[in-house]
Scaffold this active site. Structure first.
Site, PDB file in Angstrom:
ATOM      1  N   LYS A   1      25.238 -32.774 -41.854  1.00 42.03           N
ATOM      2  CA  LYS A   1      24.054 -33.076 -42.670  1.00 42.03           C
ATOM      3  C   LYS A   1      24.147 -32.520 -44.091  1.00 42.03           C
ATOM      4  O   LYS A   1      23.494 -33.032 -45.011  1.00 42.03           O
ATOM      5  CB  LYS A   1      22.803 -32.507 -41.988  1.00 42.03           C
ATOM      6  CG  LYS A   1      22.346 -33.283 -40.755  1.00 42.03           C
ATOM      7  CD  LYS A   1      21.692 -34.598 -41.139  1.00 42.03           C
ATOM      8  CE  LYS A   1      21.017 -35.249 -39.947  1.00 42.03           C
ATOM      9  NZ  LYS A   1      20.331 -36.504 -40.324  1.00 42.03           N
TER      10      LYS A   1
ATOM     11  N   SER B   1      29.632 -33.826 -34.504  1.00 45.76           N
ATOM     12  CA  SER B   1      28.725 -33.830 -35.646  1.00 45.76           C
ATOM     13  C   SER B   1      27.918 -32.557 -35.852  1.00 45.76           C
ATOM     14  O   SER B   1      27.373 -32.354 -36.940  1.00 45.76           O
ATOM     15  CB  SER B   1      27.772 -35.030 -35.548  1.00 45.76           C
ATOM     16  OG  SER B   1      27.077 -35.023 -34.318  1.00 45.76           O
TER      17      SER B   1
END
Length: 503
Positions: free
Chosen positions: A51, A305
């Site tokens: 992110k 991720s």
């Protein structure tokens, strides 16, 4: 659709704070799946998630005036930390609206990077609406977690790094999907340069907004979403991300919580790192895709991720990983309530590794046993059921029963006033085949076993709780049995917990 993202991604400003993460070969997973598995280790970013790329790229493109006023975001997790770190680097104010239910560890992580935390509402939706109000009232700039072209371009730099590092053939790249920013950015870049590579999105079955939207040909709003993979629990995907995924994504794969837990374990065994549930979605989806398509000898890339795992979830992950990997069968077996039947049941399973045993006396005719058994293939549960039925022990496969897996395995038990002369002992069995049969063979007498609980905890010995009906006249013989057994034991007959819940 015209692809404007190739140059946007190449020009993205991410490396002031993000780093080029390694694309690592996974030897154990590759051997098990008979494909070459590579993981893009975004869990190694400064905020332990991809992110940071999108948040910083969007903020770095803001005007000096906008930065001077500050930014605002709504998030309970990885995006919040990415915005806070980006603001710290760009020396601007960052306000993060988080639900009041956000764990303190995540609040502290944002504060430690200089972010101003505002707690509001019980859900992300409440926090999001409040953030939009503050955006207007305080003149801040909203940093969207996924539905912004610069955010999408920042996430797309992951694809740029993958193709630069691995110019050889790649069969498919697997991405987790929440709002779709990661999948959209990767798909746009890959399809511009290497359209032969499949780009596959992976969602949890109870948070499948992108899957439903692509099928419907329009964005679908889910009524509710499951929160286990909370980093990807989004009720509606973004407008920008949906259009890009419509144009460039090859297919979607859905996985359940057990498959996610199994994927977390798979990655741990290769890397000794623990991914968060959303961070392991790509690996879970890759495994499902390979099994369904019988793919062999191909190169598969998964995006690891994120790794912002709540510590208290590890128990659940460990419990469910074996079932998700189809390495444990959970059965309910009915046996006659008479001496010797328990021993017969155990002998039928001798040679197999028992992962759990729950039994409590309930009536004089029959007993119901909850048992976990280590298995090697998907056919084993049905074979076990048939084998037990052939020996007049009715059995039911509960391996896919959510109530059984979530609750019953922890609730088997209760008061048994019919179990007269009951004594309760705690034992440590050596964790090896034959330990239980040694216990039963040494016991010898016709003492009825009225309670039995065992669960494999991964140690070199098993913790076992046993209740037996031993008349006072047999207590001397029972003491001889305990001494001959050779296992450490503790008398728990007067334990207040037993008296309250089991006695």
């Amino acid at each position: 659709m015209k692809n404007d993202y190739l140059e946007k991604i190449r020009a993205a400003l991410v490396y002031d704070v993000a780093k080029k993460t390694p694309l690592e070969y996974q030897p154990n997973l590759s051997a098990r799946l008979d494909n070459r598995v590579l993981l893009k280790r975004e869990d190694m970013q400064p905020v332990f998630s991809f992110k940071i790329r999108g948040a910083y790229n969007m903020m770095a493109h803001l005007s000096k005036e906008s930065l001077a006023r500050g930014v605002i975001a709504a998030s309970a997790g990885n995006h919040a930390q990415g915005v806070a770190l980006s603001a710290q680097k760009l020396k601007c104010r960052a306000v993060i609206v988080m639900p009041t239910t956000t764990p303190q560890i995540k609040i502290n992580a944002v504060k430690s990077r200089g972010g101003e935390v505002v707690l509001f509402g019980d859900s992300y939706s409440d926090a999001y609406l409040h953030a939009l109000e503050l955006e207007k009232s305080e003149g801040l700039t909203f940093v969207h977690p996924y539905d912004d072209p610069e955010v999408i371009a920042g996430q797309g730099t992951i694809a740029m790094e993958i193709l630069n590092e691995h110019p050889e053939p790649i069969e498919a790249i697997f991405c987790c999907v929440g709002g779709g920013g990661l999948l959209a950015g990767i798909a746009a870049y890959v399809k511009a340069l290497r359209p032969d590579i499949k780009v596959i999105g992976v969602e949890a079955v109870d948070a499948d907004a992108m899957t439903q939207s692509l099928k419907a040909g329009k964005r679908v709003m889910l009524d509710q979403v499951g929160l286990f993979a909370d980093g990807a629990a989004v009720k509606q995907v973004g407008e920008h991300t949906f259009k890009l995924c419509q144009a460039y994504v090859d297919e979607m794969v859905l996985v359940d919580n057990d498959e996610i837990c199994a994927a977390i374990k798979d990655v741990f065994e290769d890397t000794r790192s623990i991914l968060e549930p959303a961070g392991a979605l790509a690996v879970a989806g890759m495994k499902s895709y390979i099994a369904r398509n019988h793919t062999h000898g191909k190169t598969m890339v998964g995006i690891a991720s994120g790794a912002n795992m709540n510590f208290d979830r590890l128990r659940f992950v460990a419990e469910r990983a074996e079932i998700g990997e189809k390495r444990e069968a959970v059965l309910a077996v009915t046996i006659p309530e008479k001496p010797g039947s328990f021993k017969k049941f155990c002998r039928l399973l001798s040679g197999r590794s028992i992962t759990e045993f729950n039994y409590r006396y309930s009536d004089p005719q029959s007993a119901h046993i909850f048992v976990g058994i280590a298995i090697n293939d998907n056919k084993a549960p049905s074979q076990l059921v048939e084998m037990l039925k052939a020996n007049e022990l009715p059995a039911l496969d509960l391996s896919d029963n959510e109530v059984a897996k979530l609750h019953l395995r922890h609730l088997v038990g209760g008061h048994a006033p019919q179990a007269t002369n009951e004594v309760i002992y705690r034992f440590e069995f050596p964790e090896k085949p034959g330990a239980l049969m040694n216990f039963l063979d040494t016991m010898g007498h016709d003492w009825n076993i009225s309670l039995f609980h065992y669960r494999n905890h991964g140690a070199d010995y098993g913790r076992v709780l046993v209740g037996m009906q031993v008349p006072p006249s047999d207590r001397a013989a029972f003491k001889v049995f305990l001494d001959q057994l050779g296992y450490p034991y503790w008398d728990e007959t007067n334990n207040p917990a037993y008296k309250l819940f089991l006695g």
